[in-house]
Design a protein around this motif. Structure first.
Motif, PDB file in Angstrom:
ATOM      1  N   LEU A  67      -7.487 -38.392  12.911  1.00  0.00           N
ATOM      2  CA  LEU A  67      -6.289 -38.498  13.740  1.00  0.00           C
ATOM      3  C   LEU A  67      -6.649 -38.983  15.140  1.00  0.00           C
ATOM      4  O   LEU A  67      -7.757 -38.729  15.632  1.00  0.00           O
ATOM      5  CB  LEU A  67      -5.596 -37.136  13.839  1.00  0.00           C
ATOM      6  N   PRO A  68      -5.726 -39.657  15.813  1.00  0.00           N
ATOM      7  CA  PRO A  68      -5.990 -40.069  17.198  1.00  0.00           C
ATOM      8  C   PRO A  68      -6.025 -38.862  18.112  1.00  0.00           C
ATOM      9  O   PRO A  68      -5.585 -37.760  17.743  1.00  0.00           O
ATOM     10  CB  PRO A  68      -4.779 -40.970  17.521  1.00  0.00           C
ATOM     11  N   GLU A  69      -6.541 -39.047  19.292  1.00  0.00           N
ATOM     12  CA  GLU A  69      -6.662 -37.933  20.234  1.00  0.00           C
ATOM     13  C   GLU A  69      -5.313 -37.668  20.883  1.00  0.00           C
ATOM     14  O   GLU A  69      -5.025 -38.089  21.997  1.00  0.00           O
ATOM     15  CB  GLU A  69      -7.729 -38.246  21.287  1.00  0.00           C
ATOM     16  N   ILE A  70      -4.478 -36.949  20.144  1.00  0.00           N
ATOM     17  CA  ILE A  70      -3.144 -36.599  20.621  1.00  0.00           C
ATOM     18  C   ILE A  70      -2.820 -35.198  20.135  1.00  0.00           C
ATOM     19  O   ILE A  70      -3.252 -34.784  19.054  1.00  0.00           O
ATOM     20  CB  ILE A  70      -2.092 -37.620  20.120  1.00  0.00           C
ATOM     21  N   ASP A  71      -2.082 -34.454  20.922  1.00  0.00           N
ATOM     22  CA  ASP A  71      -1.751 -33.083  20.568  1.00  0.00           C
ATOM     23  C   ASP A  71      -0.454 -33.060  19.768  1.00  0.00           C
ATOM     24  O   ASP A  71       0.607 -33.404  20.279  1.00  0.00           O
ATOM     25  CB  ASP A  71      -1.599 -32.248  21.841  1.00  0.00           C
ATOM     26  N   PHE A  72      -0.559 -32.685  18.488  1.00  0.00           N
ATOM     27  CA  PHE A  72       0.636 -32.495  17.676  1.00  0.00           C
ATOM     28  C   PHE A  72       1.118 -31.065  17.899  1.00  0.00           C
ATOM     29  O   PHE A  72       0.472 -30.109  17.452  1.00  0.00           O
ATOM     30  CB  PHE A  72       0.333 -32.731  16.191  1.00  0.00           C
ATOM     31  N   ALA A  73       2.211 -30.906  18.599  1.00  0.00           N
ATOM     32  CA  ALA A  73       2.692 -29.581  19.003  1.00  0.00           C
ATOM     33  C   ALA A  73       2.776 -28.639  17.808  1.00  0.00           C
ATOM     34  O   ALA A  73       3.441 -28.915  16.832  1.00  0.00           O
ATOM     35  CB  ALA A  73       4.055 -29.711  19.676  1.00  0.00           C
ATOM     36  N   GLY A  74       2.063 -27.513  17.920  1.00  0.00           N
ATOM     37  CA  GLY A  74       2.124 -26.503  16.877  1.00  0.00           C
ATOM     38  C   GLY A  74       1.209 -26.772  15.702  1.00  0.00           C
ATOM     39  O   GLY A  74       0.823 -25.860  14.992  1.00  0.00           O
ATOM     40  N   ASP A  75       0.857 -28.044  15.481  1.00  0.00           N
ATOM     41  CA  ASP A  75      -0.047 -28.448  14.400  1.00  0.00           C
ATOM     42  C   ASP A  75       0.482 -28.125  13.007  1.00  0.00           C
ATOM     43  O   ASP A  75      -0.257 -28.193  12.031  1.00  0.00           O
ATOM     44  CB  ASP A  75      -1.439 -27.828  14.576  1.00  0.00           C
ATOM     45  N   ALA A  76       1.755 -27.730  12.887  1.00  0.00           N
ATOM     46  CA  ALA A  76       2.368 -27.534  11.576  1.00  0.00           C
ATOM     47  C   ALA A  76       2.978 -28.873  11.153  1.00  0.00           C
ATOM     48  O   ALA A  76       3.904 -29.372  11.789  1.00  0.00           O
ATOM     49  CB  ALA A  76       3.437 -26.452  11.639  1.00  0.00           C
ATOM     50  N   VAL A  77       2.414 -29.459  10.103  1.00  0.00           N
ATOM     51  CA  VAL A  77       2.833 -30.806   9.699  1.00  0.00           C
ATOM     52  C   VAL A  77       2.958 -30.872   8.177  1.00  0.00           C
ATOM     53  O   VAL A  77       2.490 -29.995   7.456  1.00  0.00           O
ATOM     54  CB  VAL A  77       1.826 -31.872  10.176  1.00  0.00           C
ATOM     55  N   HIS A  78       3.601 -31.930   7.713  1.00  0.00           N
ATOM     56  CA  HIS A  78       3.654 -32.219   6.288  1.00  0.00           C
ATOM     57  C   HIS A  78       3.790 -33.718   6.103  1.00  0.00           C
ATOM     58  O   HIS A  78       4.011 -34.474   7.061  1.00  0.00           O
ATOM     59  CB  HIS A  78       4.813 -31.478   5.607  1.00  0.00           C
ATOM     60  N   LEU A  79       3.638 -34.172   4.876  1.00  0.00           N
ATOM     61  CA  LEU A  79       3.732 -35.589   4.539  1.00  0.00           C
ATOM     62  C   LEU A  79       4.912 -35.817   3.602  1.00  0.00           C
ATOM     63  O   LEU A  79       5.300 -34.932   2.836  1.00  0.00           O
ATOM     64  CB  LEU A  79       2.441 -36.075   3.881  1.00  0.00           C
ATOM     65  N   VAL A  80       5.459 -37.033   3.638  1.00  0.00           N
ATOM     66  CA  VAL A  80       6.505 -37.448   2.715  1.00  0.00           C
ATOM     67  C   VAL A  80       6.107 -38.798   2.141  1.00  0.00           C
ATOM     68  O   VAL A  80       5.751 -39.727   2.879  1.00  0.00           O
ATOM     69  CB  VAL A  80       7.881 -37.555   3.414  1.00  0.00           C
ATOM     70  N   ASP A  81       6.137 -38.920   0.823  1.00  0.00           N
ATOM     71  CA  ASP A  81       5.791 -40.164   0.144  1.00  0.00           C
ATOM     72  C   ASP A  81       6.985 -41.109   0.233  1.00  0.00           C
ATOM     73  O   ASP A  81       8.035 -40.873  -0.370  1.00  0.00           O
ATOM     74  CB  ASP A  81       5.436 -39.882  -1.322  1.00  0.00           C
ATOM     75  N   LEU A  82       6.832 -42.194   0.996  1.00  0.00           N
ATOM     76  CA  LEU A  82       7.947 -43.120   1.206  1.00  0.00           C
ATOM     77  C   LEU A  82       8.298 -43.912  -0.047  1.00  0.00           C
ATOM     78  O   LEU A  82       9.388 -44.465  -0.150  1.00  0.00           O
ATOM     79  CB  LEU A  82       7.601 -44.092   2.342  1.00  0.00           C
ATOM     80  N   GLN A  83       7.375 -43.977  -0.991  1.00  0.00           N
ATOM     81  CA  GLN A  83       7.627 -44.753  -2.212  1.00  0.00           C
ATOM     82  C   GLN A  83       8.071 -43.878  -3.374  1.00  0.00           C
ATOM     83  O   GLN A  83       8.195 -44.356  -4.494  1.00  0.00           O
ATOM     84  CB  GLN A  83       6.352 -45.526  -2.588  1.00  0.00           C
ATOM     85  N   SER A  84       8.311 -42.603  -3.086  1.00  0.00           N
ATOM     86  CA  SER A  84       8.788 -41.698  -4.118  1.00  0.00           C
ATOM     87  C   SER A  84      10.297 -41.525  -4.002  1.00  0.00           C
ATOM     88  O   SER A  84      10.832 -41.377  -2.900  1.00  0.00           O
ATOM     89  CB  SER A  84       8.101 -40.336  -3.986  1.00  0.00           C
ATOM     90  N   GLU A  85      10.987 -41.535  -5.121  1.00  0.00           N
ATOM     91  CA  GLU A  85      12.438 -41.398  -5.102  1.00  0.00           C
ATOM     92  C   GLU A  85      12.866 -40.026  -4.593  1.00  0.00           C
ATOM     93  O   GLU A  85      13.868 -39.887  -3.888  1.00  0.00           O
ATOM     94  CB  GLU A  85      13.000 -41.617  -6.514  1.00  0.00           C
ATOM     95  N   LYS A  86      12.110 -38.982  -4.937  1.00  0.00           N
ATOM     96  CA  LYS A  86      12.487 -37.617  -4.551  1.00  0.00           C
ATOM     97  C   LYS A  86      12.173 -37.307  -3.098  1.00  0.00           C
ATOM     98  O   LYS A  86      12.725 -36.369  -2.522  1.00  0.00           O
ATOM     99  CB  LYS A  86      11.772 -36.611  -5.458  1.00  0.00           C
ATOM    100  N   LYS A  87      11.293 -38.083  -2.465  1.00  0.00           N
ATOM    101  CA  LYS A  87      10.871 -37.834  -1.082  1.00  0.00           C
ATOM    102  C   LYS A  87      10.417 -36.375  -0.888  1.00  0.00           C
ATOM    103  O   LYS A  87      10.781 -35.692   0.058  1.00  0.00           O
ATOM    104  CB  LYS A  87      12.008 -38.155  -0.108  1.00  0.00           C
TER     105      LYS A  87
END
Length: 425
Positions: free
Chosen positions: A53-73
């Protein structure tokens, strides 16, 4: 008048709460960046994947991913690994299969995914127990475990993993086995060694020449993707006028969340970093065993225990086979079912592919570079070795070659930070 003021106050609080809630939801849904993953010559299949990851602070560090090519997202759990002076890394488990040469794009968003289970670490008072949800996977024993009363006290030890438990609850390791009580669970030790001109032995601890022991906890981390324990161990030489630490070894143990209701196996990694503790090297003459070892479950015998290497060899012809991986499984006396574990050796290990020592009658194996000749660990040049472990129910897993390929040859992953919205003048 008082009633009007009170109603006005309540209306203000209600509007403020709605605005605050909307703001929180907006932050949780905000896009932080995009991740592209491209499979090389090896397909990406149900494996841990990461990107710097780049040197940036993601507030809280609670994250998730979403597959943009998936119909269900569908939201995919993700976890940020903090690495001190090095850039943070984003980790997740890639579900399904990405064919060679294909690319998938995912979006990184703020906010955690509600999960039924995480990987957690519990201090039992004698061990750090790593669990996936409510399921125990392994215990790292940091306290000295005394030997049973019918054994010599010198067999007592720390710095080993036991029990190791399958998804169905079968214990596939042993502690203080009666025939060779020094083979407790999973451990790393060397047998034939020379330190400061004196022969020493860290494997056969009853010889009282040397032993491996826990020294201190360095860090631990729980999360939706992995739980990690980092400890320091000592290789203590006992042959001089006073005990002396010859090696300091850091174990990084990481257990992965398989994200399945009924996984075929638990998966964990161990990285060992062994450094000289003095200005003297540890000399390791040629020997037929010594290294990363596992002792199989209590009751496993020559008759009911099987071995299988990546070259298709067994107990009968597999000793010192230079294998990418080796599996050991044993039959449970209660229900006649098999269970076991597979050790995958990393291509960056010294003398890879390392020979695997398969005992002719006992249920243990060890990846051992010493079988190929003399070597040594010198001051300033640590020996770093990496292994992945698959703890499974049933006989040896099918598809282990593909799992090893995914472990040895991770995909190409890139991260693009989301553009910040332009502000109005």
């Amino acid at each position: 008048m008082y009633r009007i003021q009170r109603l006005t106050g309540l209306l203000f609080l209600t509007i403020s709460f709605v605005c605050f809630t909307s703001a929180v939801k907006a932050v949780e849904k905000s896009t932080l960046g995009k991740v592209s993953i491209t499979a090389g010559q090896t397909p990406v299949q149900n494996q841990p994947v990461s990107v710097e990851l780049p040197e940036i602070d993601f507030a809280g560090d609670a994250v998730h991913l979403v597959d943009l090519q998936s119909e269900k997202k569908t939201a995919i759990p993700a976890q940020i690994e903090k690495r001190g002076s090095q850039p943070d890394r984003l980790w997740w488990i890639y579900r399904g299969t990405l064919a060679p040469g294909k690319t998938r794009v995912l979006e990184l968003k703020a906010g955690a995914v509600p999960q039924a289970q995480e990987v957690t670490i519990k201090d039992t008072g004698t061990a750090y127990q790593i669990r996936v949800g409510k399921h125990e996977v392994l215990d790292y024993n940091y306290k000295h475990i005394p030997a049973p009363k019918d054994l010599h006290p010198l067999y007592g030890r720390s710095a080993h993993i036991h029990p190791i438990v399958t998804p169905h609850g079968k214990i596939v390791s042993d502690e203080f086995p009666p025939d060779h009580a020094h083979q407790s669970g999973q451990f790393l030790a060397y047998t034939k060694c020379i330190f400061e001109g004196r022969p020493t032995n860290f494997w056969e601890i009853k010889s009282n020449k040397g032993r491996v022991r826990f020294h201190k906890l360095l860090s631990k981390q729980s999360g939706p993707v992995f739980g990690e324990l980092q400890v320091e161990q000592e290789f203590v030489d006992l042959t001089g006028p006073a005990e002396k630490v010859a090696l300091r070894e850091i174990w990084t143990i990481r257990v992965w969340n398989q994200l399945e209701k009924n996984p075929a196996y638990w998966m964990y990694d161990i990285t060992s970093e062994a450094r000289c503790a003095t200005d003297s090297p540890l000399i390791l003459p040629e020997y037929h065993y010594g290294g990363m070892a596992i002792r199989g479950g209590r009751g496993w015998t020559k008759e009911n225990c099987r071995f299988l290497t990546s070259n298709g060899k067994t107990r009968e012809n597999g000793n010192h086979d230079r294998s990418l991986w080796c599996d050991i499984s044993g039959r449970n006396a209660a229900d006649e079912s098999f269970s076991g574990f597979t050790i995958l050796s990393h291509p960056g290990n010294f003398r890879f592919p390392e020979p695997v020592r398969i005992h002719p009658s006992m249920p243990y194996m060890v990846f051992t570079p010493s079988a190929l000749g003399d070597w040594k660990i010198e001051p300033g040049s640590p020996n770093i070795s990496r292994y992945r472990f698959l703890v499974h129910d049933g006989p040896a897993l099918s598809g282990t070659d593909s799992i090893w390929q995914s472990y040895a040859h991770p995909p190409e992953v890139a991260f693009t930070l989301a553009a910040k919205p332009k502000t109005k003048n």
